[in-house]
Design a protein around this motif. Sequence first.
Motif, PDB file in Angstrom:
ATOM      1  N   THR A  57      39.203  -8.205  37.667  1.00  0.00           N
ATOM      2  CA  THR A  57      39.773  -7.658  36.416  1.00  0.00           C
ATOM      3  C   THR A  57      39.996  -8.864  35.156  1.00  0.00           C
ATOM      4  N   LYS A  58      40.382  -9.927  35.624  1.00  0.00           N
ATOM      5  CA  LYS A  58      40.664 -10.976  34.608  1.00  0.00           C
ATOM      6  C   LYS A  58      39.373 -11.337  33.903  1.00  0.00           C
ATOM      7  N   GLU A  59      38.398 -11.660  34.727  1.00  0.00           N
ATOM      8  CA  GLU A  59      37.033 -12.176  34.008  1.00  0.00           C
ATOM      9  C   GLU A  59      36.510 -10.783  33.288  1.00  0.00           C
ATOM     10  N   LEU A  60      36.366  -9.725  33.676  1.00  0.00           N
ATOM     11  CA  LEU A  60      35.816  -8.655  32.684  1.00  0.00           C
ATOM     12  C   LEU A  60      36.525  -8.214  31.697  1.00  0.00           C
ATOM     13  N   THR A  61      38.119  -8.210  31.653  1.00  0.00           N
ATOM     14  CA  THR A  61      38.988  -8.176  30.724  1.00  0.00           C
ATOM     15  C   THR A  61      38.701  -8.891  29.688  1.00  0.00           C
ATOM     16  N   GLU A  62      38.294 -10.302  30.047  1.00  0.00           N
ATOM     17  CA  GLU A  62      38.095 -11.128  28.988  1.00  0.00           C
ATOM     18  C   GLU A  62      36.635 -11.150  28.367  1.00  0.00           C
ATOM     19  N   LYS A  79      42.218  -8.974  15.502  1.00  0.00           N
ATOM     20  CA  LYS A  79      43.834  -8.622  16.516  1.00  0.00           C
ATOM     21  C   LYS A  79      43.281  -7.812  17.499  1.00  0.00           C
ATOM     22  N   ILE A  80      43.502  -7.806  18.736  1.00  0.00           N
ATOM     23  CA  ILE A  80      43.359  -6.851  19.640  1.00  0.00           C
ATOM     24  C   ILE A  80      44.409  -6.936  20.722  1.00  0.00           C
ATOM     25  N   THR A  81      44.874  -5.916  21.441  1.00  0.00           N
ATOM     26  CA  THR A  81      45.891  -5.908  22.392  1.00  0.00           C
ATOM     27  C   THR A  81      45.246  -5.362  23.851  1.00  0.00           C
ATOM     28  N   ASN A  82      45.727  -5.835  24.648  1.00  0.00           N
ATOM     29  CA  ASN A  82      45.275  -5.296  26.154  1.00  0.00           C
ATOM     30  C   ASN A  82      46.442  -4.916  26.598  1.00  0.00           C
ATOM     31  N   LYS A  83      46.774  -3.607  26.822  1.00  0.00           N
ATOM     32  CA  LYS A  83      48.023  -2.679  26.829  1.00  0.00           C
ATOM     33  C   LYS A  83      47.882  -1.771  27.963  1.00  0.00           C
ATOM     34  N   VAL A 122      41.236  -0.616  32.250  1.00  0.00           N
ATOM     35  CA  VAL A 122      41.606  -1.730  31.120  1.00  0.00           C
ATOM     36  C   VAL A 122      41.536  -0.941  29.990  1.00  0.00           C
ATOM     37  N   TYR A 123      42.588  -1.157  29.071  1.00  0.00           N
ATOM     38  CA  TYR A 123      42.616  -0.438  27.833  1.00  0.00           C
ATOM     39  C   TYR A 123      42.792  -1.396  26.764  1.00  0.00           C
ATOM     40  N   ILE A 124      41.694  -1.613  25.995  1.00  0.00           N
ATOM     41  CA  ILE A 124      41.823  -2.541  24.909  1.00  0.00           C
ATOM     42  C   ILE A 124      41.732  -2.091  23.401  1.00  0.00           C
ATOM     43  N   ASP A 125      42.634  -2.564  22.631  1.00  0.00           N
ATOM     44  CA  ASP A 125      42.615  -1.649  21.255  1.00  0.00           C
ATOM     45  C   ASP A 125      42.731  -2.731  20.207  1.00  0.00           C
ATOM     46  N   TYR A 126      42.126  -2.044  19.033  1.00  0.00           N
ATOM     47  CA  TYR A 126      42.201  -3.161  17.663  1.00  0.00           C
ATOM     48  C   TYR A 126      43.584  -2.715  17.205  1.00  0.00           C
ATOM     49  N   SER A 127      44.100  -3.941  16.866  1.00  0.00           N
ATOM     50  CA  SER A 127      45.573  -3.720  16.149  1.00  0.00           C
ATOM     51  C   SER A 127      45.192  -4.000  14.539  1.00  0.00           C
ATOM     52  N   GLN A 128      46.201  -2.973  13.917  1.00  0.00           N
ATOM     53  CA  GLN A 128      45.877  -3.132  12.447  1.00  0.00           C
ATOM     54  C   GLN A 128      44.232  -2.766  12.053  1.00  0.00           C
ATOM     55  N   VAL A 168      39.408   1.449  23.564  1.00  0.00           N
ATOM     56  CA  VAL A 168      38.186   2.284  24.405  1.00  0.00           C
ATOM     57  C   VAL A 168      39.028   1.852  25.735  1.00  0.00           C
ATOM     58  N   LEU A 169      38.818   3.011  26.750  1.00  0.00           N
ATOM     59  CA  LEU A 169      39.327   2.796  28.062  1.00  0.00           C
ATOM     60  C   LEU A 169      38.079   2.516  29.032  1.00  0.00           C
ATOM     61  N   TYR A 170      38.207   1.344  29.899  1.00  0.00           N
ATOM     62  CA  TYR A 170      37.223   1.176  30.731  1.00  0.00           C
ATOM     63  C   TYR A 170      37.881   1.223  32.332  1.00  0.00           C
ATOM     64  N   GLN A 171      37.088   1.041  33.216  1.00  0.00           N
ATOM     65  CA  GLN A 171      37.405   0.635  34.412  1.00  0.00           C
ATOM     66  C   GLN A 171      36.552  -0.341  35.139  1.00  0.00           C
ATOM     67  N   VAL A 172      37.281  -1.135  35.981  1.00  0.00           N
ATOM     68  CA  VAL A 172      36.476  -2.563  36.123  1.00  0.00           C
ATOM     69  C   VAL A 172      36.968  -2.732  37.798  1.00  0.00           C
TER      70      VAL A 172
END
Length: 458
Positions: free
Chosen positions: A423-428, A448-452, A255-261, A414-418
């Motif tokens: 996956t859905k609940e932990l990504t949230e 603003k964040i992106t899950n990509k 799971v890779y979550i990124d701050y946008s702008q 940040v890169l995580y593994q779950v």
Amino acid sequence: MKRQIIGRSKNEFKKKEKPWLIWNMISELNPNDLGLNKKVFNENINNGKAMFLGIVSKSLDVSKMYSFILNCIEIIYLNLKEELATSNEKERFEKIEMKLNNILFKTNKLGIKIDVKKVKQHIQEINIQLYEIKNKLQLEFGIFSLHDYNNIQKRLIKDFKWFADIKVNTKEFWEAISLQKNNSEFIELLYLERKLTKDKTILSRIGSLDIEYVFPTIDYFGTITGRILVNSPSLQQLNKKYRDIIIPEKKMQLVYIDYSQFEAGILAFEANESKLIEMYNNDDIYTQISNKLGNESVTRDLAKKLFFCYCYGMSKENILKYSGKNLNLFFDEFSNLEIYEEKILKDFLEDGFVETTLGNRRYKSLRNVENIKEGWLISQKIQGKASLILKEVILDLYNKDKEIEFLLPMHDAVLYQVPKDKTKELTEKIENSFKNVLQKYCPTLKPKITNKAFFEVK
């Protein structure tokens, strides 16, 4: 702790003279505090270094050396604790940095799983690309090496006379190359060769190990702004198209979550610029820069790069010179930005430093005896706060849920593994932490964040 308290860039010191290096700290101790005279003290330091490097003679008393080094470290530690107690860095070190370091050590110990087959495949691909680029540089432009600085500069000056004012192979030089890569085939080739060579170096170091795990060194205070750096191997620097070498454990999902702008939003908040805050909350700042500068010649990606150059300390005058794009066409709409810049400069000239939330103070350069403006002032404020926010996210999630496994910090992500089945609940949960921490430090922003995807899908 020592580096954080000193508050100076590593570039201010020669490679072996950085004051936070352990042997330099030991050398600065008073021999009397260890019950030794100067001669024996220096001999012990040399023997300690030899032992550390594995060069141990039969006559060397190893247990004595361990005792000497540990005594030195204890004195250094106690002195630093005393210094920290009255330092503005105390709260940040104890609440954030010290706790974070334990998480990073754990990651280093467990390692990151690697697809060795893909590593070797990517090295082969890069070798083919590099061969073609080097051939073109040699046959069409007469450049046989990236170290052929004189010929490279002569060729650049033909099209861009201002390259004569930039020292080749410096940070400023490569920033200028990056800004001009779409306007010159020669510059694009230089840029690609350097970029691919860096990727090959990282991949080759991994591939030579021929093992399924790598154990990167993760430095929690890798830059003066407090950014986390990943070394040996430098996975943060790896191009997105080659990141598929990192794979999750069995029954786990990346799971890779990124701050946008990210930087743009922090600048808007710090400057209390209502128009820019509104643009961040309801639009896209980089797209607006692109539109203002002329989106036919300035793509969103280039607009983002120009903004980053500004946030990292390049003057708007140099941005104009190196890119031909006038950022004032965009920034002039926001009167508070100029007020913000002037205040930072005023405080710096009066205090001799710039600091961010929870300390992270950076002092004027040792060579700046005239106490004049330095190029990094905005960078320290924006990047310092960005590093704090990302670190608190990592800490927050580590304390909340051990099923969310931290793997790697990237620039604003940040890169995580779950577990796959969660996956859905932990990504949230991860997304909520990103939002909550940003709002804690920048309450007027709508995060603003992106899950990509972590890597580029071919």
